[in-house]
Write a protein that holds these residues in place. Structure first.
Motif, PDB file in Angstrom:
ATOM      1  N   UNK A  72       0.827  -1.218   0.000  1.00 48.38           N
ATOM      2  CA  UNK A  72       0.000   0.000   0.000  1.00 48.38           C
ATOM      3  C   UNK A  72       0.857   1.263   0.000  1.00 48.38           C
ATOM      4  N   UNK A  73       1.871   1.248   0.879  1.00 46.36           N
ATOM      5  CA  UNK A  73       2.733   2.433   0.949  1.00 46.36           C
ATOM      6  C   UNK A  73       3.502   2.643  -0.357  1.00 46.36           C
ATOM      7  N   UNK A  74       3.980   1.542  -0.930  1.00 46.48           N
ATOM      8  CA  UNK A  74       4.761   1.671  -2.171  1.00 46.48           C
ATOM      9  C   UNK A  74       3.884   2.156  -3.339  1.00 46.48           C
ATOM     10  N   UNK A  75       2.678   1.601  -3.405  1.00 46.56           N
ATOM     11  CA  UNK A  75       1.762   2.028  -4.466  1.00 46.56           C
ATOM     12  C   UNK A  75       1.390   3.509  -4.305  1.00 46.56           C
ATOM     13  N   UNK A  76       1.178   3.946  -3.069  1.00 40.74           N
ATOM     14  CA  UNK A  76       0.851   5.355  -2.801  1.00 40.74           C
ATOM     15  C   UNK A  76       2.020   6.260  -3.181  1.00 40.74           C
ATOM     16  N   UNK A  77       3.233   5.780  -2.863  1.00 45.27           N
ATOM     17  CA  UNK A  77       4.416   6.561  -3.216  1.00 45.27           C
ATOM     18  C   UNK A  77       4.584   6.674  -4.737  1.00 45.27           C
ATOM     19  N   UNK A  78       4.332   5.593  -5.423  1.00 42.45           N
ATOM     20  CA  UNK A  78       4.430   5.616  -6.883  1.00 42.45           C
ATOM     21  C   UNK A  78       3.412   6.595  -7.478  1.00 42.45           C
ATOM     22  N   UNK A  79       2.200   6.570  -6.929  1.00 42.66           N
ATOM     23  CA  UNK A  79       1.152   7.490  -7.435  1.00 42.66           C
ATOM     24  C   UNK A  79       1.558   8.943  -7.211  1.00 42.66           C
ATOM     25  N   UNK A  80       2.098   9.244  -6.030  1.00 44.80           N
ATOM     26  CA  UNK A  80       2.527  10.616  -5.730  1.00 44.80           C
ATOM     27  C   UNK A  80       3.673  11.049  -6.644  1.00 44.80           C
ATOM     28  N   UNK A  81       4.586  10.118  -6.882  1.00 43.37           N
ATOM     29  CA  UNK A  81       5.699  10.461  -7.767  1.00 43.37           C
ATOM     30  C   UNK A  81       5.226  10.780  -9.184  1.00 43.37           C
ATOM     31  N   UNK A  82       4.254   9.991  -9.646  1.00 43.53           N
ATOM     32  CA  UNK A  82       3.707  10.272 -10.966  1.00 43.53           C
ATOM     33  C   UNK A  82       3.036  11.646 -11.027  1.00 43.53           C
ATOM     34  N   UNK A  83       2.264  11.993  -9.997  1.00 43.18           N
ATOM     35  CA  UNK A  83       1.575  13.291  -9.964  1.00 43.18           C
ATOM     36  C   UNK A  83       2.584  14.439  -9.874  1.00 43.18           C
ATOM     37  N   UNK A  84       3.589  14.288  -9.017  1.00 42.24           N
ATOM     38  CA  UNK A  84       4.605  15.330  -8.893  1.00 42.24           C
ATOM     39  C   UNK A  84       5.381  15.507 -10.189  1.00 42.24           C
TER      40      UNK A  84
END
Length: 385
Positions: A72-84
């Motif tokens: 969950x944490x890794x997927x959330x981090x990946x999503x944030x990185x894509x948005x940033x």
């Protein structure tokens, strides 16, 4: 876009190209980054293969009880990185596009400086300074050929103006001699008594005398107009004083026509030819008196604001139709031909006024007065005193 300057056109086009290129580059980098981030996520999710037969994969040991939390944490981090990454890419694209536009504007402005100088030189061209308006050889190949053609055109124009001026002057001079002889003979005839003359003869002599006087005034005006470009225009003129002088000189004519003259003048000083400016004011006021109604009035206003000098002459006459206001400055044009003949005009007064305004770098326009009359408004731009 047709009304935009060439510099702004180049700027907009170049900025658009830069924006498109930066946008495409950003989208490419963004898609590429997303692809690798998604691949990283897939690799992490598939790294716990129990068989372990993929030796080239990095094995990450994660306890089973913490795997869900890690995913969950890794997927959330990946999503944030894509948005940033997307947000930062767009910001960088906009900044690069703006920066490219600013740089392009100044670069194109520097590149187009010869054209701007060429345009400024053309703006200064007038009939009296054609010889001083030649374009020197330019380093820009395209402008150099244009400058050569422009200089040849100036030479042809100068020759045409000179031929026209010389013809008018010669014609006026040639006409003055026979007209002067006719005037002398008429004066001699009128100075003696002729008791044997009948009414028809007297009427004919009167008509010839009037027409000869009209031709003399016309020839004098044509000669003045032909020499207009050679008159010096470096006098310091007190315009309000000239207006007062003109009103005083035309007071007898105004009294004869039952016209009231009103001067509303402030301190106004300009550089030009005092003789020509006097003639300009005189012609406008005389015209306003002649074409006014009985018991009417003529108001002359003169004032100065910043670097402009304003002069207006308003009458209470019948006015000039809007469709004819530009044509009244044409030589020999008359709004009311029958009345003009009665008043003895030669049809060159307002044409002379327009030429005087033109050689003083001014402008003249006609407006309707509050009482239905006509207002002649003259504006002079004073660059230095």
């Amino acid at each position: 876009m047709k009304r935009m300057s060439l510099q702004w056109r180049l700027t907009c086009i170049t900025t658009l190209c830069i924006a498109i290129i930066c946008g495409c580059l950003t989208m490419f980098v963004y898609k590429n980054g997303v692809h690798y981030i998604d691949s990283l996520q897939d690799a992490v999710e598939s790294q716990w293969d129990e068989k372990g037969n993929k030796s080239d994969e990095i094995y990450i040991s994660i306890p089973d009880d913490k795997w869900d939390e890690f995913a969950d944490e890794f997927s959330f981090q990946v999503y944030n990185n894509k948005a940033d990454y997307k947000r930062n890419s767009l910001i960088i694209t906009v900044l690069l596009a703006l920066l490219g536009g600013v740089v392009t504007y100044f670069i194109s402005g520097h590149a187009l400086r010869p054209i701007r100088e060429f345009s400024d030189k053309i703006e200064e061209v007038q009939a009296r300074n054609l010889s001083d308006s030649r374009i020197e050889e330019n380093n820009v190949k395209e402008l150099n050929q244009l400058g050569i053609s422009y200089n040849k055109m100036l030479e042809r124009l100068s020759e045409a103006f000179e031929i026209q001026r010389q013809f008018t002057a010669n014609a006026a001079h040639e006409l003055r001699t026979p007209l002067a002889l006719m005037q002398v003979q008429l004066d001699l005839y009128n100075s003696a008594s002729h008791p044997g003359n009948d009414a028809d003869t007297l009427q004919t002599i009167k008509m010839v005398t009037e027409q000869n006087d009209k031709l003399n005034r016309m020839v004098k005006t044509l000669l003045d107009m032909s020499e207009l470009q050679t008159v010096g225009r470096d006098d310091k003129i007190i315009l309000d004083a000239i207006v007062e002088e003109v009103l005083a000189d035309l007071e007898p004519l105004a009294v004869e026509k039952n016209i009231k003259l009103i001067g509303k003048c402030e301190d106004a000083t300009m550089i030009g030819s005092d003789i020509l400016i006097y003639r300009l004011v005189y012609n406008l006021v005389e015209n306003a008196i002649k074409y006014n109604h009985p018991l009417g009035q003529v108001t002359v206003t003169a004032y100065q604001r910043n670097k402009h000098v304003y002069l207006s002459v308003e009458d209470t006459g019948s006015g000039i139709p809007k469709e004819l206001r530009e044509r009244v400055f044409e030589p020999f044009f008359r709004v009311d031909k029958s009345r003009s003949r009665e008043l003895g005009g030669v049809g060159l007064g307002l044409a002379f006024v327009r030429e005087i305004v033109r050689v003083h770098d001014g402008s003249i326009c006609i407006k309707s007065g509050k009482t239905g009359g006509t207002i002649f408004e003259v504006t002079f731009a004073q660059h230095s005193m």
